[in-house]
Motif scaffolding. Structure first.
Motif, PDB file in Angstrom:
ATOM      1  N   GLU A   8       0.582  -1.292  -0.454  1.00 20.21           N
ATOM      2  CA  GLU A   8       0.226   0.023  -0.322  1.00 20.21           C
ATOM      3  C   GLU A   8       0.698   1.436   0.043  1.00 20.21           C
ATOM      4  O   GLU A   8       0.577   2.483  -0.460  1.00 20.21           O
ATOM      5  CB  GLU A   8      -0.884   0.067   1.471  1.00 20.21           C
ATOM      6  N   GLY A   9       1.928   0.776   0.756  1.00 15.75           N
ATOM      7  CA  GLY A   9       2.716   2.454   0.701  1.00 15.75           C
ATOM      8  C   GLY A   9       3.466   2.538  -0.103  1.00 15.75           C
ATOM      9  O   GLY A   9       3.450   3.893  -1.228  1.00 15.75           O
ATOM     10  N   ILE A  10       3.126   1.437  -0.837  1.00 14.13           N
ATOM     11  CA  ILE A  10       4.382   1.396  -2.580  1.00 14.13           C
ATOM     12  C   ILE A  10       3.390   1.811  -3.950  1.00 14.13           C
ATOM     13  O   ILE A  10       3.860   3.433  -4.734  1.00 14.13           O
ATOM     14  CB  ILE A  10       4.487  -0.151  -3.273  1.00 14.13           C
ATOM     15  N   LEU A  11       2.428   2.191  -3.112  1.00 10.22           N
ATOM     16  CA  LEU A  11       1.396   2.203  -4.555  1.00 10.22           C
ATOM     17  C   LEU A  11       0.999   3.993  -4.099  1.00 10.22           C
ATOM     18  O   LEU A  11       0.676   4.521  -4.990  1.00 10.22           O
ATOM     19  CB  LEU A  11       0.318   1.437  -4.353  1.00 10.22           C
ATOM     20  N   GLN A  12       0.976   4.403  -2.906  1.00  9.65           N
ATOM     21  CA  GLN A  12       1.022   5.314  -2.683  1.00  9.65           C
ATOM     22  C   GLN A  12       2.047   5.814  -3.270  1.00  9.65           C
ATOM     23  O   GLN A  12       1.552   7.077  -3.949  1.00  9.65           O
ATOM     24  CB  GLN A  12       1.212   5.805  -0.678  1.00  9.65           C
ATOM     25  N   ILE A  13       3.437   6.400  -2.752  1.00  8.34           N
ATOM     26  CA  ILE A  13       4.445   6.523  -3.655  1.00  8.34           C
ATOM     27  C   ILE A  13       4.055   6.630  -5.236  1.00  8.34           C
ATOM     28  O   ILE A  13       4.614   7.897  -5.742  1.00  8.34           O
ATOM     29  CB  ILE A  13       5.869   6.180  -3.262  1.00  8.34           C
ATOM     30  N   VAL A  14       3.785   5.188  -5.745  1.00  8.71           N
ATOM     31  CA  VAL A  14       3.676   5.190  -7.618  1.00  8.71           C
ATOM     32  C   VAL A  14       2.814   6.290  -7.563  1.00  8.71           C
ATOM     33  O   VAL A  14       2.370   7.094  -8.695  1.00  8.71           O
ATOM     34  CB  VAL A  14       3.746   3.667  -7.697  1.00  8.71           C
ATOM     35  N   GLU A  15       1.252   6.306  -7.171  1.00 12.23           N
ATOM     36  CA  GLU A  15       0.138   7.572  -7.320  1.00 12.23           C
ATOM     37  C   GLU A  15       0.523   8.815  -7.517  1.00 12.23           C
ATOM     38  O   GLU A  15       0.442   9.222  -8.097  1.00 12.23           O
ATOM     39  CB  GLU A  15      -1.020   7.258  -6.516  1.00 12.23           C
ATOM     40  N   GLY A 100      21.958  -2.403   3.637  1.00  9.84           N
ATOM     41  CA  GLY A 100      20.652  -4.280   2.778  1.00  9.84           C
ATOM     42  C   GLY A 100      19.846  -4.017   3.375  1.00  9.84           C
ATOM     43  O   GLY A 100      19.599  -4.981   4.153  1.00  9.84           O
ATOM     44  N   ASP A 101      19.465  -3.353   4.445  1.00 15.59           N
ATOM     45  CA  ASP A 101      17.958  -3.453   5.406  1.00 15.59           C
ATOM     46  C   ASP A 101      16.827  -2.007   5.272  1.00 15.59           C
ATOM     47  O   ASP A 101      16.128  -2.094   5.777  1.00 15.59           O
ATOM     48  CB  ASP A 101      19.057  -2.736   7.179  1.00 15.59           C
ATOM     49  N   GLN A 102      17.301  -1.407   4.287  1.00 15.69           N
ATOM     50  CA  GLN A 102      16.429  -0.885   3.267  1.00 15.69           C
ATOM     51  C   GLN A 102      15.471  -1.747   2.083  1.00 15.69           C
ATOM     52  O   GLN A 102      15.885  -2.368   1.779  1.00 15.69           O
ATOM     53  CB  GLN A 102      16.694   0.192   2.835  1.00 15.69           C
ATOM     54  N   MET A 103      14.175  -0.896   2.182  1.00 16.16           N
ATOM     55  CA  MET A 103      13.367  -1.220   0.536  1.00 16.16           C
ATOM     56  C   MET A 103      13.601   0.546   0.062  1.00 16.16           C
ATOM     57  O   MET A 103      12.441   1.552   1.256  1.00 16.16           O
ATOM     58  CB  MET A 103      12.269  -1.330   1.187  1.00 16.16           C
ATOM     59  N   LYS A 104      13.688   1.110  -1.118  1.00 18.07           N
ATOM     60  CA  LYS A 104      12.859   2.323  -1.898  1.00 18.07           C
ATOM     61  C   LYS A 104      12.760   2.231  -2.871  1.00 18.07           C
ATOM     62  O   LYS A 104      13.158   0.691  -3.861  1.00 18.07           O
ATOM     63  CB  LYS A 104      13.720   2.936  -2.000  1.00 18.07           C
ATOM     64  N   VAL A 105      11.313   2.523  -3.900  1.00 18.31           N
ATOM     65  CA  VAL A 105      11.009   2.514  -5.136  1.00 18.31           C
ATOM     66  C   VAL A 105      12.094   2.982  -5.849  1.00 18.31           C
ATOM     67  O   VAL A 105      12.441   4.428  -5.488  1.00 18.31           O
ATOM     68  CB  VAL A 105       8.960   3.734  -4.922  1.00 18.31           C
ATOM     69  N   LYS A 106      12.705   2.499  -6.642  1.00 24.42           N
ATOM     70  CA  LYS A 106      14.083   3.166  -7.199  1.00 24.42           C
ATOM     71  C   LYS A 106      13.338   3.917  -8.694  1.00 24.42           C
ATOM     72  O   LYS A 106      14.232   5.316  -8.775  1.00 24.42           O
ATOM     73  CB  LYS A 106      14.858   2.051  -7.776  1.00 24.42           C
ATOM     74  N   SER A 107      13.239   3.220  -9.081  1.00 28.76           N
ATOM     75  CA  SER A 107      12.065   3.736 -10.181  1.00 28.76           C
ATOM     76  C   SER A 107      10.417   3.481 -10.341  1.00 28.76           C
ATOM     77  O   SER A 107      10.325   2.107 -10.221  1.00 28.76           O
ATOM     78  CB  SER A 107      13.010   3.314 -11.974  1.00 28.76           C
ATOM     79  N   LEU A 108      10.435   4.612 -11.689  1.00 25.86           N
ATOM     80  CA  LEU A 108       8.993   3.899 -12.766  1.00 25.86           C
ATOM     81  C   LEU A 108       8.984   3.528 -13.938  1.00 25.86           C
ATOM     82  O   LEU A 108       9.927   5.096 -14.395  1.00 25.86           O
ATOM     83  CB  LEU A 108       7.355   5.275 -11.789  1.00 25.86           C
ATOM     84  N   GLU A 109       8.132   2.941 -14.773  1.00 28.27           N
ATOM     85  CA  GLU A 109       7.732   3.316 -16.257  1.00 28.27           C
ATOM     86  C   GLU A 109       6.620   3.626 -16.524  1.00 28.27           C
ATOM     87  O   GLU A 109       5.757   2.944 -16.032  1.00 28.27           O
ATOM     88  CB  GLU A 109       8.379   2.601 -16.626  1.00 28.27           C
ATOM     89  N   ILE A 110       5.894   4.729 -16.809  1.00 30.00           N
ATOM     90  CA  ILE A 110       4.687   5.238 -16.908  1.00 30.00           C
ATOM     91  C   ILE A 110       4.543   5.355 -18.545  1.00 30.00           C
ATOM     92  O   ILE A 110       5.895   5.832 -19.096  1.00 30.00           O
ATOM     93  CB  ILE A 110       4.295   6.043 -16.009  1.00 30.00           C
ATOM     94  N   GLU A 111       3.041   5.710 -18.994  1.00 28.11           N
ATOM     95  CA  GLU A 111       3.006   6.480 -19.747  1.00 28.11           C
ATOM     96  C   GLU A 111       3.310   7.363 -19.846  1.00 28.11           C
ATOM     97  O   GLU A 111       2.944   8.816 -19.492  1.00 28.11           O
ATOM     98  CB  GLU A 111       1.542   5.312 -19.909  1.00 28.11           C
TER      99      GLU A 111
END
Length: 111
Positions: A8-15, A100-111
């Motif tokens: 859900e957090g990833i989706l918030q970042i993406v949106e 090595g203890d983190q997670m992050k959104v690195k990139s998006l491919e969008i239209e």
């Protein structure tokens, strides 16, 4: 299952980053080996939370980041595959995680 809240957090970042874009094609994450994330569960949860959003059907690509720790016994930074493992260099247990203890959104491919 904390992977659902992560998805859900990833989706918030993406949106927020893809605002106004009709379609998100892919999302690339950087996930540390020591982040405590069950990757298959995260992929499943991502598919669930993206239904009926601009990210529905988007591929979720995951890049693994190796874990590392500083050993206070041998005073070296060493690779660490799992928390609780001994130092691979001196077999000591006086370790503190430094990577090595983190997670992050690195990139998006969008239209």
């Amino acid at each position: 299952m904390h992977e659902m809240s992560l998805a859900e957090g990833i989706l918030q970042i993406v949106e927020s980053q893809a605002a106004g874009s009709p379609k998100v094609h892919s999302v690339t994450l950087s996930v540390g080996e020591l982040a405590g994330v069950e990757l298959e569960s995260l992929k499943f949860c991502f598919d669930v939370v993206t239904r009926e959003t601009s990210a529905e059907g988007a591929s979720l690509e995951i890049e693994s980041v190796p874990g590392s720790a500083f050993c206070f016994d041998c005073l070296a930074q060493v690779p660490l595959a799992r928390r609780g493992d001994p130092c691979p260099r001196c077999e000591g247990y006086q370790l503190t995680v430094v990577g090595g203890d983190q997670m992050k959104v690195k990139s998006l491919e969008i239209e």
